[in-house]
Motif scaffolding. Sequence first.
Motif, PDB file in Angstrom:
ATOM      1  N   VAL A 165       0.868  -1.181   0.000  1.00 49.23           N
ATOM      2  CA  VAL A 165       0.000   0.000   0.000  1.00 49.23           C
ATOM      3  C   VAL A 165       0.904   1.229   0.000  1.00 49.23           C
ATOM      4  N   LYS A 166       0.799   2.043  -1.038  1.00 44.23           N
ATOM      5  CA  LYS A 166       1.691   3.197  -1.168  1.00 44.23           C
ATOM      6  C   LYS A 166       1.413   4.209  -0.059  1.00 44.23           C
ATOM      7  N   PRO A 167       2.434   4.567   0.725  1.00 49.28           N
ATOM      8  CA  PRO A 167       2.233   5.584   1.764  1.00 49.28           C
ATOM      9  C   PRO A 167       1.905   6.938   1.136  1.00 49.28           C
ATOM     10  N   THR A 168       0.990   7.647   1.762  1.00 50.49           N
ATOM     11  CA  THR A 168       0.574   8.960   1.255  1.00 50.49           C
ATOM     12  C   THR A 168       0.894  10.090   2.228  1.00 50.49           C
ATOM     13  N   HIS A 169       1.108   9.752   3.511  1.00 50.17           N
ATOM     14  CA  HIS A 169       1.320  10.766   4.538  1.00 50.17           C
ATOM     15  C   HIS A 169       2.664  10.527   5.232  1.00 50.17           C
ATOM     16  N   LEU A 170       3.360  11.614   5.505  1.00 45.97           N
ATOM     17  CA  LEU A 170       4.648  11.542   6.194  1.00 45.97           C
ATOM     18  C   LEU A 170       4.610  12.443   7.417  1.00 45.97           C
ATOM     19  N   VAL A 171       5.018  11.890   8.558  1.00 47.69           N
ATOM     20  CA  VAL A 171       5.167  12.657   9.795  1.00 47.69           C
ATOM     21  C   VAL A 171       6.647  12.648  10.156  1.00 47.69           C
ATOM     22  N   ASP A 172       7.213  13.834  10.304  1.00 45.42           N
ATOM     23  CA  ASP A 172       8.641  13.982  10.593  1.00 45.42           C
ATOM     24  C   ASP A 172       8.796  14.546  12.006  1.00 45.42           C
ATOM     25  N   ALA A 173       9.033  13.643  12.970  1.00 44.06           N
ATOM     26  CA  ALA A 173       9.237  14.079  14.354  1.00 44.06           C
ATOM     27  C   ALA A 173      10.664  14.594  14.509  1.00 44.06           C
ATOM     28  N   TYR A 174      10.841  15.573  15.380  1.00 42.66           N
ATOM     29  CA  TYR A 174      12.157  16.194  15.578  1.00 42.66           C
ATOM     30  C   TYR A 174      12.682  16.709  14.230  1.00 42.66           C
ATOM     31  N   CYS A 175      11.857  17.461  13.513  1.00 43.36           N
ATOM     32  CA  CYS A 175      12.138  17.761  12.102  1.00 43.36           C
ATOM     33  C   CYS A 175      13.224  18.802  11.895  1.00 43.36           C
ATOM     34  N   GLY A 176      13.576  19.592  12.920  1.00 44.50           N
ATOM     35  CA  GLY A 176      14.595  20.614  12.741  1.00 44.50           C
ATOM     36  C   GLY A 176      14.216  21.588  11.645  1.00 44.50           C
ATOM     37  N   ALA A 177      15.151  21.853  10.744  1.00 47.27           N
ATOM     38  CA  ALA A 177      14.908  22.793   9.643  1.00 47.27           C
ATOM     39  C   ALA A 177      14.216  22.136   8.462  1.00 47.27           C
ATOM     40  N   GLY A 178      13.781  20.870   8.631  1.00 43.01           N
ATOM     41  CA  GLY A 178      12.950  20.232   7.611  1.00 43.01           C
ATOM     42  C   GLY A 178      13.685  19.362   6.615  1.00 43.01           C
ATOM     43  N   LEU A 179      14.865  18.852   6.969  1.00 42.77           N
ATOM     44  CA  LEU A 179      15.658  18.078   6.009  1.00 42.77           C
ATOM     45  C   LEU A 179      14.873  16.916   5.417  1.00 42.77           C
ATOM     46  N   PHE A 180      14.396  15.991   6.260  1.00 46.87           N
ATOM     47  CA  PHE A 180      13.692  14.819   5.736  1.00 46.87           C
ATOM     48  C   PHE A 180      12.339  15.201   5.144  1.00 46.87           C
ATOM     49  N   SER A 181      11.620  16.094   5.801  1.00 45.28           N
ATOM     50  CA  SER A 181      10.304  16.501   5.300  1.00 45.28           C
ATOM     51  C   SER A 181      10.398  17.015   3.874  1.00 45.28           C
ATOM     52  N   ILE A 182      11.341  17.900   3.641  1.00 44.20           N
ATOM     53  CA  ILE A 182      11.432  18.568   2.343  1.00 44.20           C
ATOM     54  C   ILE A 182      12.053  17.656   1.291  1.00 44.20           C
ATOM     55  N   MET A 183      13.086  16.908   1.664  1.00 44.45           N
ATOM     56  CA  MET A 183      13.716  16.013   0.690  1.00 44.45           C
ATOM     57  C   MET A 183      12.760  14.915   0.231  1.00 44.45           C
ATOM     58  N   LEU A 184      11.853  14.471   1.115  1.00 42.93           N
ATOM     59  CA  LEU A 184      10.939  13.381   0.763  1.00 42.93           C
ATOM     60  C   LEU A 184       9.570  13.871   0.307  1.00 42.93           C
ATOM     61  N   SER A 185       9.327  15.169   0.372  1.00 48.34           N
ATOM     62  CA  SER A 185       7.994  15.703   0.059  1.00 48.34           C
ATOM     63  C   SER A 185       7.488  15.355  -1.347  1.00 48.34           C
ATOM     64  N   PRO A 186       8.346  15.242  -2.371  1.00 47.26           N
ATOM     65  CA  PRO A 186       7.807  14.888  -3.691  1.00 47.26           C
ATOM     66  C   PRO A 186       7.133  13.520  -3.741  1.00 47.26           C
ATOM     67  N   HIS A 187       7.379  12.681  -2.747  1.00 42.68           N
ATOM     68  CA  HIS A 187       6.889  11.305  -2.787  1.00 42.68           C
ATOM     69  C   HIS A 187       5.660  11.077  -1.907  1.00 42.68           C
ATOM     70  N   PHE A 188       5.143  12.141  -1.286  1.00 41.95           N
ATOM     71  CA  PHE A 188       3.977  12.026  -0.408  1.00 41.95           C
ATOM     72  C   PHE A 188       2.952  13.096  -0.759  1.00 41.95           C
ATOM     73  N   GLU A 189       1.703  12.815  -0.397  1.00 42.02           N
ATOM     74  CA  GLU A 189       0.641  13.790  -0.628  1.00 42.02           C
ATOM     75  C   GLU A 189       0.609  14.856   0.464  1.00 42.02           C
ATOM     76  N   VAL A 190       0.863  14.428   1.710  1.00 40.02           N
ATOM     77  CA  VAL A 190       0.812  15.339   2.851  1.00 40.02           C
ATOM     78  C   VAL A 190       2.021  15.072   3.738  1.00 40.02           C
ATOM     79  N   VAL A 191       2.693  16.146   4.158  1.00 42.41           N
ATOM     80  CA  VAL A 191       3.866  16.035   5.024  1.00 42.41           C
ATOM     81  C   VAL A 191       3.694  16.996   6.191  1.00 42.41           C
ATOM     82  N   THR A 192       3.934  16.491   7.401  1.00 42.86           N
ATOM     83  CA  THR A 192       3.893  17.344   8.593  1.00 42.86           C
ATOM     84  C   THR A 192       5.165  17.137   9.399  1.00 42.86           C
ATOM     85  N   GLY A 193       5.801  18.239   9.766  1.00 44.40           N
ATOM     86  CA  GLY A 193       6.979  18.192  10.627  1.00 44.40           C
ATOM     87  C   GLY A 193       6.660  18.779  11.984  1.00 44.40           C
ATOM     88  N   ILE A 194       7.181  18.145  13.031  1.00 43.37           N
ATOM     89  CA  ILE A 194       6.962  18.602  14.406  1.00 43.37           C
ATOM     90  C   ILE A 194       8.317  18.900  15.028  1.00 43.37           C
TER      91      ILE A 194
END
Length: 521
Positions: free
Chosen positions: A359-388
């Motif tokens: 099942v293709k993941p559609t949502h990404l949650v990035d805990a301890y996201c800092g300046a958004g490295l993982f959130s932003i680098m992986l954002s093209p592959h998800f529909e919704v991304v949230t960093g905390i």
Amino acid sequence: MKRRRLPLASMKKPRLDDVETPKKQVSKHKKSRAARKRDLNPEPYSPDDVLHRDILQMIGKEAVDKALVDGSAKNSPLQFHDEVELEILSISSGGDGLALAPAPHPPWVVVVPFSLPGEKVRAKVYRSGLMHSLADLVEVVTPNNELRDQSRVQCKYFGTCAGCQYQMLSYETQLGLKRDVVVKAFKNFSDLPESSLPEIGSTIGSPLQYGYRTKITPHFEAPRQSQRQPLDLAEPKPEWLKIGFNKVGTRTTMDIEDCPIATQTIRDALTPMREGIISKIHTYKRGVSLLLRDSLDMSDLASSLDKHVCITDQKAIVREQVGDMSFEYQAGSFFQNNNSVLEPLTTYVKNAIFAHTTVKPTHLVDAYCGAGLFSIMLSPHFEVVTGIELSADSIRFATRNAELNNIPKGKCTFRAGDAANIFATVKSFPPGETVLIIDPPRKGCDDNFIRQLVEFKCNIVVYVSCNVHTQARDIGMILKKMEGHGDGKTYVVESLRGFDLFPQTAHVESVAILRLVSPVT
């Protein structure tokens, strides 16, 4: 007869080095043997605890238990400044050689930096701890020529500075040692059977082994009152003035004029910074920790991404390029210090997430996201991304970085808050289509966070860690807590391997992929 239910504290599994002895009544003024032994135990998951596990493996639990009970666990058979000849048997997780005290001494480990298995060395003892002594390397009497090659060393301070441990080793050997650290961490701290873990992969190396470090923080002590007078700059710098890093095994600052693991931009800036400090050292009343951070030249981004400057102001803005993405953050805040490995790291995480997905993941949650490295680098592959992230400043920069990289508003959002309450903010996310990335500080995750993670049951957990020992503990806790949730679903550790963000040092980071599976019917 109804059995009395024991309190949970009484049911805890004893520590690895606990001794199962009958309890005895003792005077209230005198500690029991068990209490004395508990006092000796190192802080769990601390560097001392990690070393203690290496010592247990080396001399055996029985010998350690005996010494803890009879009170000799801190009675070193070696005296201060004893000089002894030793045979190095192994390397600790901290990168130091380990030897046994020579006969006729009882089982006792001697820790010798910059030494390698198979070598005979002469070392001078300077401190003792629990079942071990720390010693300075005086001489390598018989080198291990299969491992040691001094021609590889590129720093004149190597062997004295505490920064690097492995410059005399081939990079292949360094990566092998770092894999061993991951293996030992999960063996010693996860409390999981070997069958619960995959074969630990080879450590993924850094594209750069020197000139990679984008941040250094040398420091210096303030002069004494009698020394607070302008220096004659035509004369050599006084011996008491040292600007640099700690000497190995001490808190003493040693003077460092150059650092070859730092980027060339930082190396070029270090000399004039030192000269400026020396010229006004008489004005300092307190010691200072300096900052040198490599940044793209933001005044000339239109013409080139190859022009770099060194930032020395904690509050100034730094800009880095990772693949096709740009990142800005405050110089004094956290961002990984090896830019060359960030694209391989984030690409590895992306590939691991989608490797065996039905099942293709559609949502990404990035805990301890800092300046958004993982959130932003992986954002093209998800529909919704949230960093905390707890830091409001980091959230501000993460939001800015999403805009900087033209990520559509609403697709990638960042929220300031405690990661321990992260799941309350994403309760609308479908767990079966959600990926959680955890990149916590060295202390790892707390019980509350792990409890919420287990209750949420997201499809995939990616645990990126700068402390593989607390990572092992946390993953063990996640798998064990899943056992009590009734629906039979559990996480399997699909892959586990180290990443080398700091070549020439003993430090290794680790990436674990956990995937939720349903019970077999």
